[in-house]
Design an enzyme around this catalytic site. Structure first.
Site, PDB file in Angstrom:
ATOM      1  N   CYS A  65      65.953 -10.009  56.695  1.00 14.36           N
ATOM      2  CA  CYS A  65      64.896 -10.848  56.127  1.00 14.36           C
ATOM      3  C   CYS A  65      65.402 -12.279  56.121  1.00 14.36           C
ATOM      4  O   CYS A  65      66.488 -12.556  56.642  1.00 14.36           O
ATOM      5  CB  CYS A  65      64.440 -10.364  54.748  1.00 14.36           C
ATOM      6  SG  CYS A  65      65.561 -10.686  53.368  1.00 14.36           S
ATOM      7  N   GLY A  68      68.212 -12.386  53.282  1.00 11.76           N
ATOM      8  CA  GLY A  68      68.954 -11.138  53.152  1.00 11.76           C
ATOM      9  C   GLY A  68      69.066 -10.653  51.721  1.00 11.76           C
ATOM     10  O   GLY A  68      69.388  -9.501  51.472  1.00 11.76           O
ATOM     11  N   HIS A  98      86.374  -2.030  52.907  1.00 10.77           N
ATOM     12  CA  HIS A  98      86.666  -1.925  51.474  1.00 10.77           C
ATOM     13  C   HIS A  98      85.547  -1.282  50.661  1.00 10.77           C
ATOM     14  O   HIS A  98      85.815  -0.713  49.601  1.00 10.77           O
ATOM     15  CB  HIS A  98      86.945  -3.316  50.893  1.00 10.77           C
ATOM     16  CG  HIS A  98      88.192  -3.929  51.424  1.00 10.77           C
ATOM     17  ND1 HIS A  98      88.710  -5.106  50.913  1.00 10.77           N
ATOM     18  CD2 HIS A  98      89.044  -3.553  52.413  1.00 10.77           C
ATOM     19  CE1 HIS A  98      89.807  -5.421  51.572  1.00 10.77           C
ATOM     20  NE2 HIS A  98      90.026  -4.491  52.484  1.00 10.77           N
TER      21      HIS A  98
END
Length: 143
Positions: A65, A68, A98
């Protein structure tokens, strides 16, 4: 591999290019995004992507988008979703290594198309490291 992709009007060009990249890599794509530029509501296109990830129907999701942010917030309301809003390849890599991100959120108005394609490749080619990171992932409710 199967990937669900969703986008609003700000991400149409990026989505089309990403779909082309994924198909060139022999990745099956479920396209929930708009193909137009008329204004639409991003949750209508993000919820199906997040649901597919949540229910194991796809391996990963990609959402696009303008910023985001809204797309990422929407996706992260779903159980078992860890959506990473990323604006550099390095953040994508850390999101996978991570955080075991399973949805990539891209801000179309803040990154170039070549950056976006490079970020998608990084997302798909980076493995979760586990170890100390696994303990942290387990502390995310319903992860």
């Amino acid at each position: 591999m199967k990937i669900a992709i969703g986008n609003d009007h700000a991400g149409t060009d990026y989505k089309l290019a990403i779909v082309g990249l994924l198909k060139s890599m022999d990745i099956e794509v479920k396209n929930y995004g708009t193909d137009g530029t008329d204004s639409v509501d991003y949750p209508d296109f993000v919820h199906p992507v997040a649901s597919d990830v949540e229910n194991g129907k796809v391996d990963y999701g990609i959402i696009v988008c303008g910023s985001g942010n809204g797309a990422s917030m929407t996706a992260n309301k779903h159980q078992k979703v860890r959506c990473a809003l990323c604006w550099t390849k390095e953040i994508v890599q850390l999101g996978r290594e991570h955080n075991d991100a399973n949805i990539l959120s891209l801000p179309a108005r803040f990154i170039s198309l070549p950056q976006a394609l490079d970020m998608v490749k990084t997302f798909l080619n980076t493995e979760f490291e586990g170890g100390r990171h696994e303990r942290r992932i387990e502390k995310i409710p319903c992860a």
